[in-house]
Each structure stands twice: as C-alpha cells, then as structure tokens.
Design an enzyme around this catalytic site. Structure first.
Site, PDB file in Angstrom:
ATOM      1  N   PHE A 144      -5.942  -6.078   0.139  1.00 26.50           N
ATOM      2  CA  PHE A 144      -7.281  -6.333   0.846  1.00 26.50           C
ATOM      3  C   PHE A 144      -7.130  -7.414   1.977  1.00 26.50           C
ATOM      4  O   PHE A 144      -8.187  -7.848   2.296  1.00 26.50           O
ATOM      5  CB  PHE A 144      -8.431  -7.026  -0.284  1.00 26.50           C
ATOM      6  N   CYS A 179     -42.329   3.491   0.797  1.00 24.96           N
ATOM      7  CA  CYS A 179     -42.040   2.621   2.063  1.00 24.96           C
ATOM      8  C   CYS A 179     -40.591   3.069   2.481  1.00 24.96           C
ATOM      9  O   CYS A 179     -40.532   3.505   3.633  1.00 24.96           O
ATOM     10  CB  CYS A 179     -41.583   1.250   1.487  1.00 24.96           C
TER      11      CYS A 179
HETATM   12  N1  LIG Z   1      -2.555  -3.717   7.954  1.00 23.21           N
HETATM   13  C1  LIG Z   1      -3.427  -3.963   7.181  1.00 23.21           C
HETATM   14  O1  LIG Z   1      -4.385  -4.917   7.461  1.00 23.21           O
HETATM   15  C2  LIG Z   1      -3.744  -3.446   6.064  1.00 23.21           C
HETATM   16  C3  LIG Z   1      -4.343  -3.785   4.855  1.00 23.21           C
HETATM   17  C4  LIG Z   1      -4.564  -3.637   3.679  1.00 23.21           C
HETATM   18  C5  LIG Z   1      -3.800  -2.228   3.328  1.00 23.21           C
HETATM   19  N2  LIG Z   1      -3.225  -1.609   4.319  1.00 23.21           N
HETATM   20  C6  LIG Z   1      -2.474  -0.567   3.766  1.00 23.21           C
HETATM   21  O2  LIG Z   1      -1.050  -0.820   3.492  1.00 23.21           O
HETATM   22  C7  LIG Z   1      -0.142   0.111   4.027  1.00 23.21           C
HETATM   23  C8  LIG Z   1       0.885  -0.308   4.943  1.00 23.21           C
HETATM   24  O3  LIG Z   1       0.269  -0.871   6.096  1.00 23.21           O
HETATM   25  P1  LIG Z   1       0.992  -1.575   7.153  1.00 23.21           P
HETATM   26  O4  LIG Z   1      -0.144  -1.828   8.603  1.00 23.21           O
HETATM   27  O5  LIG Z   1       1.808  -2.680   6.641  1.00 23.21           O
HETATM   28  O6  LIG Z   1       1.853  -0.495   7.809  1.00 23.21           O
HETATM   29  P2  LIG Z   1       3.221  -0.770   9.034  1.00 23.21           P
HETATM   30  O7  LIG Z   1       3.147   0.435   9.616  1.00 23.21           O
HETATM   31  O8  LIG Z   1       2.951  -1.854   9.848  1.00 23.21           O
HETATM   32  O9  LIG Z   1       4.530  -0.885   8.138  1.00 23.21           O
HETATM   33  C9  LIG Z   1       5.034   0.105   7.372  1.00 23.21           C
HETATM   34  C10 LIG Z   1       6.384  -0.192   7.364  1.00 23.21           C
HETATM   35  O10 LIG Z   1       7.209   0.757   6.469  1.00 23.21           O
HETATM   36  C11 LIG Z   1       8.447   1.223   6.767  1.00 23.21           C
HETATM   37  N3  LIG Z   1       8.943   2.452   6.217  1.00 23.21           N
HETATM   38  C12 LIG Z   1       8.385   3.575   6.283  1.00 23.21           C
HETATM   39  N4  LIG Z   1       9.366   4.244   5.436  1.00 23.21           N
HETATM   40  C13 LIG Z   1      10.238   3.527   4.738  1.00 23.21           C
HETATM   41  C14 LIG Z   1      10.997   3.810   3.899  1.00 23.21           C
HETATM   42  N5  LIG Z   1      11.087   5.168   3.566  1.00 23.21           N
HETATM   43  N6  LIG Z   1      11.742   2.765   3.350  1.00 23.21           N
HETATM   44  C15 LIG Z   1      11.614   1.557   3.827  1.00 23.21           C
HETATM   45  N7  LIG Z   1      10.660   1.357   4.707  1.00 23.21           N
HETATM   46  C16 LIG Z   1       9.896   2.348   5.261  1.00 23.21           C
HETATM   47  C17 LIG Z   1       8.219   1.075   8.379  1.00 23.21           C
HETATM   48  O11 LIG Z   1       9.400   1.329   9.324  1.00 23.21           O
HETATM   49  C18 LIG Z   1       7.204   0.133   8.547  1.00 23.21           C
HETATM   50  O12 LIG Z   1       7.905  -1.137   8.948  1.00 23.21           O
HETATM   51  C19 LIG Z   1      -1.092   1.308   4.439  1.00 23.21           C
HETATM   52  O13 LIG Z   1      -1.348   2.309   3.531  1.00 23.21           O
HETATM   53  C20 LIG Z   1      -2.308   0.659   4.953  1.00 23.21           C
HETATM   54  O14 LIG Z   1      -3.446   1.485   5.005  1.00 23.21           O
HETATM   55  C21 LIG Z   1      -2.987  -2.288   5.542  1.00 23.21           C
END
Ligand SMILES: NC(=O)c1ccc[n+]([C@@H]2O[C@H](COP(=O)([O-])OP(=O)(O)OC[C@H]3O[C@@H](n4cnc5c(N)ncnc54)[C@H](O)[C@@H]3O)[C@@H](O)[C@H]2O)c1
Length: 442
Positions: A163, A273
C-alpha cells in the site's frame, strides 16, 4: 524496529516495491537477497546504493548492505536455495488490450518452481505485486508444475498487497493503513503476519481472493475520490465558489462523508434527496458547459442496481413475491423515489403477485408529495400491503429483504425450504449466496 525471529528472505524484482520491501525487511533484522533480471540494479544494491530515487531509501539500504543483511543476485536458484520465504514484487502493467500483463509473475513463479525442486525444506512465496483475484491460485499451479512439488505440503502461496506511495514509501512502509495477508491456511498467513510484528498497524488475515481484491478496491476508491474532488472543483469554479473551502468542510464530516457509511454493497439509493439533487447539479453543469462525466453516470449505475434486483427475482421463476420494506430506508414512511417502489412496479408489470410488508407504512396516512408519488407509480398500493411479517412468510414463494428493520431480525431462520430469499441488504453478514439464498452483490 527489528522483527522477533529473523527470517531468510528473497525479493524478486528490485523496482520501487521490491527495493523498499528488501531494505525495510533487512532493517528489521532479516537476511534479504534481492533477485533481479537487470544487472545494473543488482550491481547498485551490492555497491550499497538503490536503482531509483526515494527519499531516505539509499541511506537505509547502504546501512543494510554494509551490515551484510542485504545483497542482490541475478541467480534465481541461488536466491531460493539460500532463503525460506520469497516476495514477488515484479511489475504487472497493462497490455495494449488493457488486460493485466501477468507474464513477469508467471515467469518468476516458474523460476521459483524450478529452484524449489532442488529444495528439501518448505518454501513460502508471497505475492506482493498487485494482481487480479485468482492470480495466486494460478501461481500455485505454475509452481507445482515447475517443481513437481505440492501445495501446501512443500510450498505455499500467500497474498500480501503493498500500500505504499512513491515519494513517501519509507514512512508508508513503517506506518501502513493496515497489513493484509491472504492465504489458504491461517498458519501460512501468520508466517507473513509475523514478519510485520514490529509494525504498528492492524493486521487482517484473510483468504487469497479477498486479499487480492482489497488492493483493487483501495486503488479504485482513491481514483474515484480524486475525480470526485475534481468534478466538485469544476462545478464550484464555474459558480465562483471556493472549492477548497467546500471540500475542507466536507472532509470534517466523519459520520457520513469520510466513514464506512454508504460503503456496503447492497441495494440502490433513493429517497427524496439524492436523486433530485444529482439531477439539479447535472442540469446546472449542462447550462454552464461543465463536464462532470463521473457524476453524470451515477444515476445510471443506480438504475442498473435496481435492474439487477428485478432480474434476480424474475430468474427465480416464482409467482408470489413477498417484499419486506417499501420505503427507501428503515424507520421512515417516505416512499418518494424508493427503489423498492421501482422493483414492485416492474414485478407487477411482469405479472407477478406482489405483497408488501413495511411496519412504518400505512397507505391511508400518506400525504402530500409522498401520496402523489405512490399514486402515480402504483395507485392500488393499499391492496398490495399486508399487515404482518407472518402473512408474507406464509403466502410468498420468494421473499425480498429490502432493509434491515428490526422487525425482520431472524427472518432467515423462519423461511421454509421451498422458499427463495433475495437479500438486498445482507441482513445476516455470515450468509453468502447458496441454496435458495441470493445476496444481490455478494
Ligand atoms: N510503485 C508503487 O508505488 C506501487 C505501490 C503498490 C503496489 N505496486 C505494485 O507492485 C508491483 C511492482 O511495482 P513496481 O513499481 O515496483 O515495479 P517496477 O517496474 O519498478 O519493478 C519491477 C522489477 O521487477 C523486475 N523483474 C521483472 N521480471 C523479473 C524476473 N523474472 N525476475 C526478477 N526480476 C524481474 C524488473 O526488472 C523491475 O526491476 C506492481 O504490481 C505494482 O502494481 C506498486
């Protein structure tokens, strides 16, 4: 900020979520290995920095690397063999079709499965990425296929959505609104819950699909709130009203506005309302050429909820329909724009025999606009009203529960096996749709 029993953890994906989780879990005393495809990200962590900017993160990560609690590798097998718990934090972006792209999740699960095949001990895989309900079940299949091992004996998949918000990620990690852990078995959820023992936030242990869905409910609500505030802002500006003054006072109401009130899936809204006030603002916005597309669709969404109730009753094929509650909410006799009136009207139009019990409505005493409304909609309403709950239970084949009036308490224990209940309000929160009981949206 250390957790009670240090764990050995691998984190797959060193993006925003992965780096924040890895750093904080290491800072809590655990041994953490980041596993990442991009070599520059692996090098960044191992040299004591982070591959992204987030206030305070680089300093905290450097300390963990220096104290040998945090390292990174591109080698999945090494990451899995050296740990007991893995967090999956890879991206889940949109495909051109707008569907979710789960290819990185599936690829990681396959890699984890292959590595688990070489392990003698049990492994827990935690899906931290945002994934649609049902994805964790798919992860179980992928890992089982790739490893030849079984869930829950040899491995478990747990949902633990993130979150945090970028820019305040460290603070959000330490002070989340809550921690949600979904699992098929409570003991697996507890393993993950224990990792956050040092964090002062309510812990919700639930099933996999509920945990996966909560993340989407939160994000959809956040998006809705932004658009709501902006649409209020647009109409305010066109009227030369200070939108910030309006919303500041609006937010001071924690009884009806910023509260659980109105946030339970159930039946449509109605009454004298909400519908008319929405229409008034929509008409005004058209005059002022202000687009309010989200608010514009609300009455249609509400109408579709009534339509769903009509279809659900008709699908039972029953002829004699007993309705409990006729006014738009309990403890009032106001029938104006009651969605129950719309339901009764539609059922009568489809040839159903409708009987209605509402302890607060005596048709002979309805007056003014209330009288006029019901006369226009169902002029013979008094012929449909019955004087007791017993009459409805006795004579109807399908019972529609329209509100939570105290008179209807225990009703579910009184219906016969041959009767179907359609509950518009979830009168008993333990009941889910099954065996002659249908909840409208649950
Ligand atoms: N960024 C946010 O603020 C946030 C907040 C809550 C939830 N999320 C969720 O969390 C997840 C990740 O988001 P993020 O922003 O950190 O993504 P991101 O794109 O910044 O990072 C993902 C990482 O995973 C790596 N990766 C991809 N395939 C891989 C594999 N097979 N083995 C190892 N590494 C691999 C990529 O190279 C990348 O570095 C998403 O589902 C997103 O919706 C993001």
């Amino acid at each position: 900020m250390t957790s009670s029993t240090p764990a050995r953890i691998s984190i797959f994906g060193l993006g925003y979520v992965g780096c924040v989780s890895a750093t904080n879990l290491a800072a809590a005393g655990n041994t953490v290995i980041g596993v990442e495809l991009v070599p520059e990200k692996v090098d960044a962590i191992n040299s004591g920095s982070v591959p992204l900017f987030e206030p305070g993160l680089a300093e905290l990560a450097a300390l963990q690397v220096e104290e040998k609690r945090l390292s990174a590798t591109a080698d999945t097998t090494a990451g899995i063999l050296a740990t007991d718990i893995s967090f999956v934090c890879v991206g889940t972006p949109s495909l051109p079709s707008e569907k979710i792209d789960l290819s990185a999740i599936e690829a990681v699960c396959r890699d984890i499965g292959k590595a688990i095949a070489q392990k003698e001990t049990r492994h827990v895989v935690i899906i931290r990425s945002t994934v649609l309900p049902g994805t964790c079940d798919r992860c179980v299949e992928v890992i089982a296929e790739a490893s030849g091992k079984s869930c829950p004996e040899d491995f478990a998949v747990v949902s633990n959505p993130e979150f945090l918000r970028e820019g305040t990620a460290l603070k959000d990690y330490e002070h989340p609104p809550f921690t949600v852990v979904g699992a098929s078995r409570p003991e697996d959820a507890q393993i993950v819950g224990d990792l956050y023992a040092h964090i002062d936030a309510p812990l919700f242990l639930t099933d996999l699909r509920t945990a996966e869905t909560i993340k989407y409910a939160c994000n959809l609500f956040h998006a809705t709130k932004v658009c709501f505030a902006n649409e209020i802002g647009r109409i305010c500006k066109s009227l030369e009203v200070d939108s910030h003054a309006v919303m500041e006072i609006f937010c001071a109401d924690d009884k009806l506005n910023l509260s659980p009130y109105y946030l339970k899936p159930g039946y449509a809204f109605g009454g004298s309302c909400l519908p008319k006030d929405l229409r008034a603002i929509m008409a005004l916005s058209r005059e002022h050429h202000v687009a309010l597309p989200m608010l514009e669709r609300i009455l249609e969404s509400n109408r579709q909820q009534v339509e769903l109730a009509i279809k659900t009753v008709l699908a039972t094929g029953k002829q004699k329909i007993g309705m409990l509650g006729f006014s738009f909410k309990p403890d009032t006799d106001d029938l104006r724009e009651s969605p129950h009136v719309a339901l009764a009207e539609a059922l009568i139009g489809r040839g159903k025999k409708v009987m209605i019990f509402d302890p607060h409505i005596q048709t002979s005493r309805l007056m003014g606009s209330n009288r006029k409304f019901i006369d226009e909609k169902i002029s013979h309403v008094s012929e449909l009203m019955v004087g007791s709950l017993d009459e409805v239970i006795e004579s109807s084949e399908c019972i529609v529960i329209g509100n939570k009036d105290a008179h209807y308490e225990g009703i579910l224990d009184r219906v016969r096996e041959d009767q179907i209940v359609i509950d518009l309000v979830r009168i008993d929160k333990e009941r889910t749709s099954a065996d002659g009981y249908h909840g409208l949206s649950w």
